[in-house]
Design a protein around this motif. Structure first.
Motif, PDB file in Angstrom:
ATOM      1  N   ARG A 121       0.827  -1.208   0.000  1.00 58.18           N
ATOM      2  CA  ARG A 121       0.000   0.000   0.000  1.00 58.18           C
ATOM      3  C   ARG A 121       0.863   1.261   0.000  1.00 58.18           C
ATOM      4  O   ARG A 121       0.573   2.220  -0.734  1.00 58.18           O
ATOM      5  N   GLY A 126      -0.709  -1.648  -5.010  1.00 59.29           N
ATOM      6  CA  GLY A 126      -1.862  -2.529  -4.905  1.00 59.29           C
ATOM      7  C   GLY A 126      -2.784  -2.551  -6.100  1.00 59.29           C
ATOM      8  O   GLY A 126      -3.527  -3.522  -6.290  1.00 59.29           O
ATOM      9  N   ARG A 246      -8.231   5.573  -5.194  1.00 55.40           N
ATOM     10  CA  ARG A 246      -7.724   4.766  -4.091  1.00 55.40           C
ATOM     11  C   ARG A 246      -8.812   3.819  -3.650  1.00 55.40           C
ATOM     12  O   ARG A 246      -9.997   4.011  -3.952  1.00 55.40           O
ATOM     13  N   LEU A 252     -10.702  -1.461   2.885  1.00 56.99           N
ATOM     14  CA  LEU A 252      -9.349  -1.616   3.412  1.00 56.99           C
ATOM     15  C   LEU A 252      -9.398  -2.006   4.882  1.00 56.99           C
ATOM     16  O   LEU A 252      -8.661  -2.891   5.335  1.00 56.99           O
TER      17      LEU A 252
END
Length: 455
Positions: A121, A126, A246, A252
């Motif tokens: 990350r 990623g 993102r 996440l």
């Protein structure tokens, strides 16, 4: 810091406590000179009684049959009571050792997965792989295959808005980072499943342990799906032209929380295998350990909550804002912490609020750990427990220092990774503390003296 000596002391004393409880003696535990040999002989009979669904174990060579039968009657009588010791592993001391090593090794592998995920990350790697297969596949092996993967990445929002103009060599770096993270996770499935199958075949795994490990294996398999679900959110077009692509902070956080849950389950189970009884040499120590347990549980929950809040900091790139401490910029509390509607969104999506939450939780964690240490200073507790609490205080202070340093340095990869490792290390210490001060079996409790006798 908490070292190997203290950990070994905890495990050794717990093992000897189990022997003492099973022998039914009233003298001070851990004092018999042949404790190690006694344990090797007692474990097979006890374990085989506790799990009849697997094959029975043969009588060890060199032991008289009448003695074994006599001892079996004692074990059978004790097993009828709820206070009897319930072992996770059959097959004796050797089985207990190898299964414990395997579980600790699996937990360490998950720990490394968390670190590799954080590194992926922090290097923004990623989103380099734009597709996913459950079983994985070979990486690009030719220049043509690399160009094909690069063309796929060029269609992603991250390339268009962040990495436009990236060279093929730069792309290879982030691709290899993500590929290694994915394949490391799949390798974990293999090193977990193969020994698990072998230990089942040998009859080492009890039904209770088997069910727990099956659940952890299923959660691990689902972790790959959660990971792709998370990555997929980062491949979608951002809501506005000014937003950077993102992954969803919610996804996440779910991915990181799931990884932490798998790690905690493996580590706790490994401790239960090698330490079936907590270290206890007197009723007084057990009574005082109960006081520690009541304090340790809420502190552990706060440590876990702080770690999860860190996932939202990472998901919102909040570490790149307000790179000052203790103030956030020129103020203690930013003015825009409640600007989103509805109000609840601010705690998960507002950069200012997310970072403020993490600061408050981290400070509260450090204070609560210090309070735990202060509240237990005058308690008559096991020396290993006291040493462990001291280690937790040191680790909490180090973790806060890492967090502040990471923020002031604008989140470099090295410090960011170390901070994530520190969170899991602190949680590991809290797990060990809770496991060490858990309640012993009634049969062990009844056999303990009121106070520790001098040697």
């Amino acid at each position: 810091m908490f070292g190997r000596g203290t950990a070994f002391s905890i495990l050794k004393r717990s093992r000897e406590a189990a022997i003492h409880k099973l022998r039914g003696t009233t003298t001070r535990p851990f004092s018999h000179p042949s404790a190690q040999e006694s344990f090797k002989f007692l474990s097979p009979s006890i374990a085989s009684h506790g799990f009849r669904a697997f094959r029975s174990l043969p009588i060890p060579k060199g032991h008289h049959v009448s003695y074994t039968r006599s001892f079996s009657k004692v074990v059978s009588a004790g097993a009828e009571h709820k206070e009897g010791l319930k072992l996770f592993v059959t097959g004796g001391a050797h089985a207990q050792k190898v299964v414990g090593i395997w579980l600790f090794g699996s937990a360490a592998w998950v720990f490394s997965m968390v670190l590799l995920g954080g590194l992926t990350r922090l290097t923004r790697s990623g989103l380099s792989m734009t597709d996913w297969k459950f079983t994985g596949g070979l990486p690009p092996l030719s220049d043509e295959e690399w160009l094909q993967e690069f063309e796929k990445y060029k269609q992603s929002p991250e390339y268009k808005r962040v990495n436009k103009g990236m060279t093929i060599e730069e792309f290879k770096f982030i691709y290899w980072m993500e590929y290694a993270h994915r394949m490391w996770g799949r390798a974990l499935g293999v090193i977990f499943a193969l020994p698990y199958s072998y230990f089942l075949h040998k009859g080492y795994i009890t039904l209770r342990l088997g069910l727990r490990l099956s659940a952890l294996f299923a959660l691990g398999a689902g972790q790959g799906l959660i990971g792709w679900w998370m990555v997929k959110s980062g491949l979608e077009e951002p809501p506005t032209e000014y937003s950077q692509p993102r992954v969803s902070p919610y996804r996440l956080a779910a991915h990181l929380t799931s990884a932490f849950a798998i790690y905690c389950g493996l580590f706790w189970t490994a401790l239960s295998v090698v330490m079936p009884e907590p270290p206890a040499e007197s009723v007084t120590w057990v009574r005082e350990a109960a006081k520690v347990r009541r304090l340790a549980l809420p502190v552990s929950l706060l440590v876990g909550l702080t770690a999860v809040s860190g996932a939202f900091v990472a998901g919102n790139d909040a570490g790149h804002a307000f790179n000052t401490f203790p103030k956030m910029g020129d103020t203690w509390i930013p003015e825009d912490i409640f600007e989103m509607k509805p109000l609840i969104r601010n705690f998960f999506e507002n950069t200012s609020t997310v970072q403020l939450d993490h600061r408050i939780l981290a400070t509260a964690t450090l204070i609560s750990v210090g309070a735990l240490w202060g509240a237990t200073r005058k308690l008559d507790i096991h020396p290993a427990v006291r040493s462990l609490i001291g280690s937790i205080v040191g680790m909490a202070a180090l973790q806060v220092t890492l967090g502040v340093s990471t923020l002031l340095s604008y989140v470099p990869v090295s410090l960011g990774t170390a901070h994530q490792a520190g969170a899991l290390t602190l949680l590991t210490f809290m797990l060990l503390l809770n496991h060490t001060v858990r309640k012993p079996s009634l049969s062990l409790l009844k056999s303990l003296p009121q106070v520790v006798k001098a040697n």
